[in-house]
Structures are given as C-alpha cells and as structure tokens.
Scaffold this motif. Structure first.
Motif, PDB file in Angstrom:
ATOM      1  N   SER A 224       0.838  -1.206   0.000  1.00 26.56           N
ATOM      2  CA  SER A 224       0.000   0.000   0.000  1.00 26.56           C
ATOM      3  C   SER A 224       0.868   1.249   0.000  1.00 26.56           C
ATOM      4  CB  SER A 224      -0.936   0.004   1.210  1.00 26.56           C
ATOM      5  OG  SER A 224      -0.209  -0.116   2.418  1.00 26.56           O
ATOM      6  N   PHE A 225       0.374   2.262  -0.695  1.00 22.06           N
ATOM      7  CA  PHE A 225       1.010   3.592  -0.688  1.00 22.06           C
ATOM      8  C   PHE A 225      -0.082   4.623  -0.902  1.00 22.06           C
ATOM      9  CE2 PHE A 225       2.791   7.120  -3.312  1.00 22.06           C
ATOM     10  CZ  PHE A 225       3.464   7.748  -2.281  1.00 22.06           C
ATOM     11  N   ILE A 226      -0.498   5.261   0.195  1.00 26.01           N
ATOM     12  CA  ILE A 226      -1.545   6.283   0.152  1.00 26.01           C
ATOM     13  C   ILE A 226      -1.031   7.458   0.985  1.00 26.01           C
ATOM     14  CG2 ILE A 226      -3.973   6.790   0.583  1.00 26.01           C
ATOM     15  CD1 ILE A 226      -4.493   3.750   0.568  1.00 26.01           C
ATOM     16  N   PRO A 227      -0.291   8.369   0.384  1.00 28.41           N
ATOM     17  CA  PRO A 227       0.384   9.419   1.164  1.00 28.41           C
ATOM     18  C   PRO A 227      -0.554  10.465   1.759  1.00 28.41           C
ATOM     19  CG  PRO A 227       0.700   9.782  -1.181  1.00 28.41           C
ATOM     20  CD  PRO A 227       0.033   8.445  -1.046  1.00 28.41           C
ATOM     21  N   TYR A 228      -1.716  10.653   1.173  1.00 27.83           N
ATOM     22  CA  TYR A 228      -2.711  11.607   1.675  1.00 27.83           C
ATOM     23  C   TYR A 228      -4.058  11.226   1.091  1.00 27.83           C
ATOM     24  CZ  TYR A 228      -0.974  13.513  -2.748  1.00 27.83           C
ATOM     25  OH  TYR A 228      -0.549  13.640  -4.041  1.00 27.83           O
ATOM     26  N   LEU A 229      -5.123  11.802   1.631  1.00 26.89           N
ATOM     27  CA  LEU A 229      -6.477  11.437   1.215  1.00 26.89           C
ATOM     28  C   LEU A 229      -7.153  12.600   0.505  1.00 26.89           C
ATOM     29  CD1 LEU A 229      -7.624   9.444   4.383  1.00 26.89           C
ATOM     30  CD2 LEU A 229      -6.728   8.559   2.222  1.00 26.89           C
TER      31      LEU A 229
ATOM     32  N   PHE B 298      -5.693  10.469  -4.521  1.00 30.53           N
ATOM     33  CA  PHE B 298      -5.832   9.473  -3.445  1.00 30.53           C
ATOM     34  C   PHE B 298      -7.071   9.697  -2.579  1.00 30.53           C
ATOM     35  CE2 PHE B 298      -1.252   9.759  -4.365  1.00 30.53           C
ATOM     36  CZ  PHE B 298      -0.948   8.421  -4.585  1.00 30.53           C
ATOM     37  N   GLU B 299      -7.994  10.517  -3.020  1.00 30.68           N
ATOM     38  CA  GLU B 299      -9.135  10.890  -2.183  1.00 30.68           C
ATOM     39  C   GLU B 299      -9.904   9.677  -1.666  1.00 30.68           C
ATOM     40  OE1 GLU B 299     -13.119  13.768  -2.340  1.00 30.68           O
ATOM     41  OE2 GLU B 299     -11.870  13.492  -4.122  1.00 30.68           O
ATOM     42  N   ARG B 300     -10.079   8.655  -2.506  1.00 33.04           N
ATOM     43  CA  ARG B 300     -10.868   7.483  -2.111  1.00 33.04           C
ATOM     44  C   ARG B 300     -10.009   6.230  -1.973  1.00 33.04           C
ATOM     45  NH1 ARG B 300     -16.412   7.187  -5.401  1.00 33.04           N
ATOM     46  NH2 ARG B 300     -16.797   5.684  -3.727  1.00 33.04           N
ATOM     47  N   SER B 301      -8.708   6.415  -1.862  1.00 35.24           N
ATOM     48  CA  SER B 301      -7.811   5.260  -1.840  1.00 35.24           C
ATOM     49  C   SER B 301      -7.926   4.438  -0.565  1.00 35.24           C
ATOM     50  CB  SER B 301      -6.356   5.711  -2.046  1.00 35.24           C
ATOM     51  OG  SER B 301      -6.160   6.159  -3.372  1.00 35.24           O
TER      52      SER B 301
ATOM     53  N   ALA C 176       4.923   4.079   3.832  1.00 35.32           N
ATOM     54  CA  ALA C 176       4.852   5.432   4.417  1.00 35.32           C
ATOM     55  C   ALA C 176       3.543   6.137   4.080  1.00 35.32           C
ATOM     56  CB  ALA C 176       6.049   6.267   3.970  1.00 35.32           C
ATOM     57  N   SER C 177       2.429   5.446   4.280  1.00 36.43           N
ATOM     58  CA  SER C 177       1.119   6.063   4.029  1.00 36.43           C
ATOM     59  C   SER C 177       0.777   7.057   5.139  1.00 36.43           C
ATOM     60  CB  SER C 177       0.031   4.989   3.937  1.00 36.43           C
ATOM     61  OG  SER C 177       0.183   4.221   2.761  1.00 36.43           O
TER      62      SER C 177
ATOM     63  N   TYR D 186       0.647 -12.016  -4.804  1.00 29.55           N
ATOM     64  CA  TYR D 186       0.892 -10.572  -4.715  1.00 29.55           C
ATOM     65  C   TYR D 186      -0.287  -9.795  -5.283  1.00 29.55           C
ATOM     66  CZ  TYR D 186       2.529  -5.908  -5.647  1.00 29.55           C
ATOM     67  OH  TYR D 186       2.618  -4.545  -5.687  1.00 29.55           O
ATOM     68  N   ALA D 187      -0.571  -8.633  -4.664  1.00 29.06           N
ATOM     69  CA  ALA D 187      -1.589  -7.736  -5.207  1.00 29.06           C
ATOM     70  C   ALA D 187      -1.288  -6.307  -4.793  1.00 29.06           C
ATOM     71  CB  ALA D 187      -2.986  -8.128  -4.717  1.00 29.06           C
ATOM     72  N   ASP D 188      -1.465  -5.377  -5.735  1.00 29.04           N
ATOM     73  CA  ASP D 188      -1.519  -3.978  -5.354  1.00 29.04           C
ATOM     74  C   ASP D 188      -2.726  -3.777  -4.444  1.00 29.04           C
ATOM     75  OD1 ASP D 188       0.680  -3.517  -6.943  1.00 29.04           O
ATOM     76  OD2 ASP D 188      -0.460  -2.667  -8.623  1.00 29.04           O
ATOM     77  N   TYR D 189      -2.805  -2.643  -3.773  1.00 29.04           N
ATOM     78  CA  TYR D 189      -3.875  -2.452  -2.786  1.00 29.04           C
ATOM     79  C   TYR D 189      -5.234  -2.148  -3.404  1.00 29.04           C
ATOM     80  CZ  TYR D 189      -3.524   2.652  -3.363  1.00 29.04           C
ATOM     81  OH  TYR D 189      -3.542   3.931  -3.872  1.00 29.04           O
TER      82      TYR D 189
END
Length: 330
Positions: free
Chosen positions: A27-32, A36-39, A66-67, A114-117
């Motif tokens: 996972s990589f979601i640095p901000y919402l 990345f609003e709905r990540s 580092a989310s 393996y899977a991306d988020y």
C-alpha cells in the motif's frame, strides 16, 4: 546482566507453522485528497473482499510504504484484530521495488499471492490460481483476470506451447466483453475506446490437460512460487514505481510460463471503485449528478481534451504532484 532463565527455554512451546500461501499487499496512500481521495476506501474494499472470498488458508503480509496516519491506523487496527498476520510500516517510501524485495524475501509461504492495494477478489480466486500452477509445468506467475500483455514478454510461454503436442492453441477475440471492459475501464479507458479496442486485440488461449489459460500475466496481481521469485530478486530501487515490466521480463527470460485465468477472478479497481464494485462490497453508491452538472462536466472534459488546454494543465498537475510527493517522502 541476566537474572533467572528465560521461561521459553524451559517450556519450549511449539512455533506456529506458516500457511502454504502468503498473500502480499503493498500500500502507498500518502494523503487522502486529489488522486488518493478514495484510496483508503479502495484498500478497505480490497482487504474485505480478500477475507470474505478466500477459502484456502493463507497468511497476509501488508507492506505499507509510508502512508498517511489514517491508513496506518486502519492497518494497525486490522493487525491487532488478527486479520493481518504480518504488518510492515516503512518509515520511508521505498517504492514498489523495495517493498517487493522485502516482502518476497520475508514471506514464509511456498506460494506468494501478490496484489496492489486496489484489487478486488472474487470467490474461488486463489483456488483457480493454484489449479493452474499445479497443472501446467514450470509456471512462473498466474494473473487472475484475462489481459493482453505484449507477446514479447511471453515468448517462453508461446515457445513451450508451440513445441508441446499436448497443448491446443487458439487465437482471436476470446475473452469476454465484460472481463475486457472491467479491466480497461479501471485503466482510464472510455466506454468508446473500450468498445473500439476490444475486437482489435488478440487473445492466445492455451488448453493443457483439460485446463484453459491465456498466455500472459500482469505485475499488478499474480500468484507465483516463492522459489521462482527468489530467482529474479532483487529489483533495482531507482524510482518509486520501478520498471513496471522488469518482473515480467525476468520471469520470461528464465523460461517460466506466464499465464492468466480464463475468466475474471480478480478485478483492478483503480483509484475510484466502480458502482458495480461498491454494490458487491455493499457500500453506498454515490448518486448520479444532475443533468445540468453532467452537461457542465462534459463541456469541461471536452475543453480539457484540446491539446492547447490539456498540455499546460497536465504540466501544472505533474509539477504540483512532484512538489508535494517530494515533501511527504522526505
């Protein structure tokens, strides 16, 4: 100094053995906000579908790059609840290559899924992957939805199929429209482009000992023997996203088969879950925009497609993202 003796040495409790399959999610979601609003919602839907739709026992390893605090709080909660067996919270974003180097080496299972988020898992997904891995010989990786990757990175698969009299090869538009549409829309295709490109591509279907699979696989989701992944590690850590094709190329160069399932068992969601995914996840589907807003939005999209408008807007967007990404990564 030591006082007394470690009680573990006396009791000698047994060590829990790992499951045969380790599911690895990065996972990589640095901000919402923005892209990345709905990540976080996407990540939650992905993990909920994994837990709900997987019958075969597995261990889950999540490597978080580092989310933001909200994402880490969610992952910690699920880890404390016992639903994430191994949770790695990286202080810095080491990119997809760095995350894979760590996770693939650390995963204790015989197989690594393996899977991306942003992957949605349908019932039976893992069993269908394992069936292909255990039926076809020398399989390097299996992806859970039909795709059309470049044939060059599946040359070992095609060479094996063409040389093996047990293999029946079929070519043409063989994957279903629904499977194709679901995948390409998640990549940003419009409905018009999806309809135009669907009949233009070619699928290569291989039938071996009564089981069908398409030639080709994808790096965003796959199941692979850990021993195969150990042969192609480490991946160079030069840029965050890495060379997207290096995993595919290395597995192909080693002579392993790269295959994908006959029908959709997983679905790439992208950064916004579709209404169909939201319905399956039993989440609220946003109401459709009013006709006035729809017409205004379409007019804006049409204007933004003009090169003289699109180029400066994309340049500005990229500069803002680069500046912010650099700040949150420091």
């Amino acid at each position: 100094m030591r006082i007394g003796q470690n009680p573990v040495k006396i009791a000698r409790p047994p060590v829990p053995q790992p499951q045969e399959v380790t599911v690895v999610v990065v996972s990589f979601i640095p901000y919402l906000s923005g892209y990345f609003e709905r990540s976080l919602e996407v990540l939650q839907i992905s993990l909920e579908s994994l837990w709900a739709n997987t019958r075969t026992p597995f261990d889950l390893l999540v490597f978080d790059n580092a989310s933001c605090p909200e994402v880490r709080a969610y992952l910690l909660k699920e880890h404390e609840a016992g639903r994430i067996q191994y949770l790695v919270l990286s202080e810095k974003n080491v990119g997809i290559p760095g995350a894979r180097n760590f996770a693939f080496a650390a995963a204790p299972g015989k197989y690594i899924a393996y899977a991306d988020y942003d992957i949605y898992f349908y019932p039976g997904w893992l069993e269908a992957h394992l069936e292909v891995l255990r039926t076809f010989p020398k399989v390097g990786m299996v992806t859970g939805t039909p795709i059309r990757p470049p044939v060059e990175i599946s040359s070992s698969t095609l060479a094996w199929a063409e040389a093996n009299p047990e293999v029946k090869i079929s070519r043409g538009v063989l994957q279903s429209w629904d499977d194709y549409r679901a995948h390409v829309l998640s990549l940003g295709f419009s409905e018009e482009k999806a309809q135009r490109t669907y009949p233009q591509g070619e699928d290569i279907l291989l039938e071996y000992r009564g089981l069908e699979a398409f030639a080709g696989a994808a790096h965003f989701q796959f199941v692979a023997p850990k021993a195969v992944l150990e042969e192609v590690l480490p991946f160079p850590m030069s840029i965050a996203m890495g060379d997207a094709r290096i995993l595919d190329q290395r597995i192909n160069e080693k002579g392993y088969l790269r295959l994908c399932l006959r029908r959709r068992y997983v679905e790439h969601m992208g950064n916004v879950p579709s209404p169909e995914i939201l319905a399956r996840a039993r989440r609220q589907v946003p109401p459709p925009p009013s006709p006035t807003r729809s017409r205004l939005r379409q007019a804006i999209y049409t204007l933004a497609d003009f090169p003289l408008v699109r180029r400066p807007l994309m340049f500005l967007y990229n500069r803002i993202f680069q500046l912010y990404y650099k700040r949150v990564s420091e």
